[in-house]
Each structure stands twice: as structure tokens, then as C-alpha cells.
Design a protein around this motif. Structure first.
Motif, short mmCIF file in Angstrom:
data_model
loop_
_atom_site.label_atom_id
_atom_site.label_comp_id
_atom_site.label_asym_id
_atom_site.label_seq_id
_atom_site.Cartn_x
_atom_site.Cartn_y
_atom_site.Cartn_z
N LEU A 84 0.71 -1.47 0.04
CA LEU A 84 -0.18 -0.08 0.01
C LEU A 84 0.78 1.28 0.01
O LEU A 84 0.27 2.46 0.00
N LEU A 85 2.16 1.18 -0.01
CA LEU A 85 2.87 2.41 0.09
C LEU A 85 2.68 3.30 -0.95
O LEU A 85 2.45 4.39 -0.90
N ILE A 86 2.54 2.82 -2.29
CA ILE A 86 2.46 3.75 -3.44
C ILE A 86 1.07 4.39 -3.42
O ILE A 86 0.91 5.48 -3.51
N THR A 87 0.05 3.66 -3.06
CA THR A 87 -1.34 4.17 -2.76
C THR A 87 -1.24 5.24 -1.95
O THR A 87 -1.92 6.44 -2.13
N MET A 88 -0.80 5.18 -0.73
CA MET A 88 -0.95 5.97 0.29
C MET A 88 -0.03 7.15 0.00
O MET A 88 -0.64 8.32 0.37
N SER A 91 -1.10 18.69 -3.63
CA SER A 91 -0.99 19.21 -5.08
C SER A 91 -2.40 19.85 -4.84
O SER A 91 -3.55 19.64 -4.36
N PRO A 92 -2.18 21.25 -5.61
CA PRO A 92 -3.32 22.27 -5.70
C PRO A 92 -4.47 21.70 -6.69
O PRO A 92 -5.71 21.82 -6.65
N SER A 93 -3.91 20.72 -7.84
CA SER A 93 -4.78 20.15 -8.91
C SER A 93 -4.40 18.80 -9.18
O SER A 93 -3.91 18.50 -10.22
N PRO A 94 -4.57 17.81 -8.26
CA PRO A 94 -4.25 16.33 -8.10
C PRO A 94 -5.05 15.63 -9.31
O PRO A 94 -4.32 14.69 -9.83
N GLY A 95 -6.03 16.15 -9.55
CA GLY A 95 -6.99 15.27 -10.73
C GLY A 95 -7.71 14.25 -10.15
O GLY A 95 -7.59 13.88 -8.81
N ARG A 96 -8.05 13.34 -10.83
CA ARG A 96 -8.97 12.23 -10.46
C ARG A 96 -7.95 11.18 -9.63
O ARG A 96 -6.85 10.73 -10.44
N PHE A 97 -8.19 10.74 -8.66
CA PHE A 97 -7.49 9.49 -7.96
C PHE A 97 -7.49 8.34 -8.94
O PHE A 97 -8.50 7.77 -9.37
N ASP A 98 -6.18 7.73 -9.39
CA ASP A 98 -6.39 6.66 -10.19
C ASP A 98 -6.61 5.25 -9.51
O ASP A 98 -5.94 4.47 -8.84
N PHE A 99 -7.77 4.99 -9.10
CA PHE A 99 -8.36 3.84 -8.22
C PHE A 99 -7.75 2.39 -9.00
O PHE A 99 -7.31 1.50 -8.10
N LEU A 100 -7.88 2.22 -10.34
CA LEU A 100 -7.33 1.17 -10.93
C LEU A 100 -6.05 1.03 -10.77
O LEU A 100 -5.46 -0.12 -10.55
#
Length: 525
Positions: free
Chosen positions: A64-68, A194-203
Motif C-alpha cells: 500500500l505504500l505507493i497508494t498511500m 497538490s493544488p490540482s491532483p486530478g482524479r485518483f487512479d483507483f485502478l
């Protein structure tokens, strides 16, 4: 461009606060070494449950390191750190008072999840607190010393607590430290996101977990139980999912990891150095702890105390590396560190079953010092390459590569040592019953246990033969580890010959161009 702002006393005190959770999450990797017999007597777990109690923490942490780290970029790195502190404290309390093996496994899994929050959050906050490159390298060296020191302190703290208290006490010590983090963190640590991170890449997050978890699990089981198609298939499935993860990162509009970072030679070579260094060190130090206990004959607590020079050497060598980095290119420092580590391996090749403690302690200490000289610089190169708005995700990569390198080291070097041991101990087990033969040839611990139930003369003969076989396997594994370190040293010097020490980024530059958003430490969440 203005000069990077230098850290003040507030940032250095904040660094001390950040090292506390790193120390704990590392300690929890090893704190159960002595507690397992006590909790087994209390909770009566099955053999499978006992393995999951020990292992689930590291599996969740690695997966989970990268996700978190990416979530921290989205919601705020300090905020995520505080959430991780709450989760780590609550899970520690649940683990301490778990009334069944199932509840303890769940609590350990949540501890691993919280640990995956803490590691990248702390490193990314260091990146945002220390803009001066010299100060940042010193801060990362302190962070590295805390990470390695916690793993060494885990068995010692566990052994001391278990002399006076019940097994749950090894988890309760986490709670006051996490409480301290929650009190001091908002006062001393700046928020950044991040001020504009965009949608989280759930996949992408699912694929990263689906890649790392099976690979770590499969390799570990192959190392412990020998080759089996089931474990090999699990490992292969993880590798396939890993390929899918990288394909996803190339095509996703907001990937967890910007694969373009790997075009930087300093970034990609640093990831490789981490893998190689931890491959050799973790894969081999497992031998030295077993040798001290089972061949030399010290108790677990005494053995743990004799391993203390290694983390002390790491603390010293990380500081030396930070000073040298002011004038020497990082590739040269890393190369020298890996050569020093190979000298430690060379010392270990001289170990014999009747050797004194000096050989193994000096060898392990020199090995650790060499790795300690290399790892902080690789972490600095990795996080310094990251854009400020993606530093959370990138800060997860050093620890992820550490986990993967360590898993491969245990599997490959451990398998080499085990193969030599099994072959050489076979002559001493010919007269034993079939079930005793399997135990004695399976591991040094098994042979030691079988020897306790034999007549004194036969038991002593088996212990001697097993000790010699194990030491011979250890010698060959040391030679292999030393060779890997030397190859890594050459690769580091060649691949990083044009890589310079990272320059600092002035805070005003970070705050412009939409790259990152900094929130004052005293502002409300």
C-alpha cells in the motif's frame, strides 16, 4: 533564482517528530520475534494463523505504500500523517488486547496499512520542510537511521518488556508516541498538497497492491518452504499484474507514478541501488542472527544486543555520507559504500562454526555501515527528482524498493544457504527416524530441536554437524552477496557518473506555477 531557504530550529524539531513514527513502524517489523511463543500460548493460533500474525504487517505495508503516498498528494501529507497516527495507535490498542488469533491478524493488517501511510508521509514532509540540499540530506540521513534503528530495537524492546509484562505490552508502547505525534504534528509540520491532483487512479492503486502483495508473499513462501508450483504461480501472477500496472501508468490521465521520472539516470539508478543493497543486506543478516543464537548459543535477547553495533554503524555512515555529498558526486559515495559492504561480506566468508563473536559482529557492522552510506543518498536523489506536487507518491518508492529487494534477498541468498545446509547435514541424519530427518535437514532450528531429544553424545554430534553445515552455507551466501554488492558498486559509479548532488528548490518557486500548495502549519485542517 534565490538561494534555498535554510531550515530553522522549528524544522529540526519537526524532524524529530517525524522520526518517531518511522522508528515505530520499523520496530513493528521485528517486535514479535520474542512475543510469538507467549501470544501462541494465550491465543492458541494454528500454524497458518501464526504465520499471518507475523507476516501480514509487512505484506500490507509493502503493498500500500505507493497508494498511500498518492493519497497524501491529494488530501494533504500532514493530514494523512495524522490519520495514519490515529490508525496506528488504535490498531496497536486492538492488537494488545486481541482475544483471538483472528482479531490479532486484523489488527496487524491495520497496523500495516497505517505504516504504509506513515513512511511516505514522513519522507515527503521532509522534502517540503528542508529546501537546502545539504540540510535535506542530513535530515534524510536521520530518517534512514531511524528506519534501520527501529528494526534493530524491536527484538530488544520486546525482550525487555516480556520479562515484566504480557505479550500485548509490545504493542502498547506505540500509543504514547503516536499521541505525541498527534499533539506536536499540527504545531511543527507544514501542510502541503497538490493544488490540482486530478482524479485518483483507483485502478492503478488496485494493480499496485495486486502486484506487490503476491510477489512479496510468493517469494517469502518459496524461501521458507522451498519450491512449490503454487507459490511460484502466485509470484508469477504478481509479476504479470506488475506489467499491467506499468501499462496503466503509461496510459492513465493521472497516474500514481510518472514513468517519465525513470528517464532520469539518478532516479532510476537510485531505485536499482536500493534493490541491490537491500537484496544483499536483508538476505544475509538473517543468517548472522541465526548463527549467533543457534551456532554460538546465545539467548535471543543476548543475540539482539550483539546486533546493536550494526544500526550504530548505519547512523555514523549516513552522517558521513551527508557530509561527503557536499563536495563528492553521489555515484562515487554510493559506490564506495557498496564496496565497504562487500568488505563486510568478505569478512563473513571467513566465519567458521567455532569462530568467536568478533567475526560475525564485525562483518555485520561493516556490511551495515556500507549500506548506510548508500541508502540516504538514493532516497535524496529519488525525492529530489519528484515534482513538488507528486512528492508523496514518489516518496513511497524508496521503501517499496527496500521491501522488494529484501524479499528477493531472503529468497535467493536464503535458498543458496539452505541448499548447502541440506546437502552437508545429510550424512549426520542417516540414523535418525524419518520425521526427525525432515526436521533436521529442513533448518538449523529444526536440527537444534531434534538434538535436544537425542542422547547427549548423538545430540552433540548433530548440533556440531548442523552448525558446520549452516556456517558453510552462510559463507557461500556471503560470497554471493559480496559479488552482488561489487557489481552494484560498479554500476552505481558508471551509471551515475554524470549525476550531480541535487540542488535545493526555493520555496517561492515551489509555490508558483501551480506545482504545489503549501498551507501554514498553524492553519486548520
Amino acid at each position: 533564482m534565490s538561494s534555498p531557504q535554510r531550515a530553522t530550529r522549528k524544522e529540526w524539531i519537526g524532524l524529530a517528530v517525524l522520526v518517531l513514527p518511522v522508528l515505530l513502524l520499523s520496530m513493528d517489523m521485528t517486535v514479535l520475534y520474542f512475543a510469538v511463543p507467549f501470544l501462541s500460548a494465550s491465543l492458541e493460533p494454528s500454524a497458518t494463523q501464526q504465520l499471518w500474525i507475523v507476516d501480514i504487517y509487512a505484506f500490507m505495508l509493502a503493498g500500500l505504500l505507493i497508494t498511500m503516498g498518492t493519497i497524501g498528494d491529494h488530501i494533504g501529507r500532514r493530514k494523512l500523517l495524522m490519520m495514519g497516527g490515529v490508525a496506528f495507535g488504535a490498531a496497536s490498542l486492538a492488537a494488545a488486547y486481541a482475544s483471538s488469533a483472528e482479531l490479532l491478524i486484523v489488527a496487524r493488517a491495520v497496523l500495516g496499512l497505517a505504516g504504509a501511510v506513515l513512511a511516505p508521509s514522513t519522507l515527503s514532509l521532509i522534502r517540503n520542510m528542508f529546501h537546502d540540499p545539504h540540510q535535506r540530506r542530513t535530515a534524510i540521513a536521520v530518517w534512514t537511521a531511524g528506519l534501520s534503528g527501529g528494526a534493530a530495537l524491536g527484538p530488544i524492546v520486546s525482550g525487555l518488556l516480556l520479562e515484566k509484562f504480557w505479550w500485548g505490552s509490545v504493542f502498547l508502547i506505540n500509543i504514547p508516541i503516536m499521541a505525541l505525534l498527534l499533539v506536536l504534528g499540527p504545531m511543527l509540520l507544514p501542510e502541503s498538497r497538490s493544488p490540482s491532483p486530478g482524479r485518483f487512479d483507483f485502478l492503478g492503486a488496485v494493480l499496485s497492491l495486486g502486484a506487490v502483495l503476491p510477489v512479496i508473499y510468493g517469494i517469502k513462501e518459496l524461501a521458507e518452504d522451498g519450491f512449490a508450483w503454487s507459490y511460484a504461480s502466485i509470484t508469477a501472477a504478481g509479476l504479470v499484474i506488475g506489467v499491467l500496472f506499468f501499462v496503466r501508468q503509461r496510459t492513465a490521465p493521472n497516474p500514481l507514478i510518472d514513468l517519465g521520472l525513470f528517464r532520469s539516470r539518478g532516479f532510476s539508478a537510485s531505485i536499482g541501488v536500493n534493490l541491490v543493497a537491500l537484496f544483499a543486506m536483508v538476505g544475509f543478516l538473517l543468517f548472522s542472527t541465526q548463527w549467533i543464537q543457534l551456532v554460538y548459543g546465545l539467548s535471543p535477547l543476548e543475540a539482539a544486543l550483539w546486533t546493536l553495533p550494526a544500526p550504530v554503524a548505519v547512523a555514523v555512515s549516513t552522517s558521513v555520507a551527508a557530509v561527503l555529498a557536499k563536495t563528492v558526486r553521489p555515484g562515487n559515495i554510493i559506490g564506495v559504500g557498496m564496496v565497504i559492504a562487500s568488505v563486510g561480506f568478505a569478512i563473513m566468508t571467513q566465519l567458521r562454526a567455532d569462530s568467536g563473536l568478533a567475526t560475525v559482529v564485525i562483518g555485520a557492522t561493516v556490511l551495515s555501515a556500507g549500506v548506510g552510506m548508500a541508502i540516504p543518498l538514493t532516497a535524496d536523489l529519488i525525492v529530489s527528482t519528484a515534482p513538488p506536487d507528486r512528492v508523496g507518491a514518489v516518496s513511497a518508492l524508496p521503501e517499496t524498493s527496500n521491501q522488494l529487494g529484501g524479499a528477493f534477498g531472503v529468497a535467493i541468498l536464503g535458498s543458496i544457504g539452505a541448499a548447502v545446509y541440506t546437502r552437508e547435514v545429510r550424512d549426520a541424519t542417516e540414523s535418525l527416524p524419518a520425521e526427525a530427518v525432515d526436521a533436521a535437514e529442513g533448518s538449523l532450528g529444526g536440527a537444534t530441536e531434534v538434538a535436544r531429544h537425542l542422547p547427549p553424545e548423538a545430540g552433540a554430534s548433530l548440533r556440531e554437524a548442523a552448525g558446520e553445515a549452516f556456517t558453510n552455507g552462510m559463507n557461500i551466501a556471503a560470497a554471493g552477496g559480496g559479488a552482488v554488492m561489487l557489481l552494484g558498486a560498479v554500476a552505481a559509479v558508471v551509471l551515475m557518473r554524470h549525476v550531480r548532488t541535487p540542488a535545493g528548490t526555493p520555496p517561492d518557486e515551489e509555490a508558483t506555477g501551480g506545482e504545489t500548495e503549501r498551507v501554514p502549519a498553524a492553519s486548520p485542517e
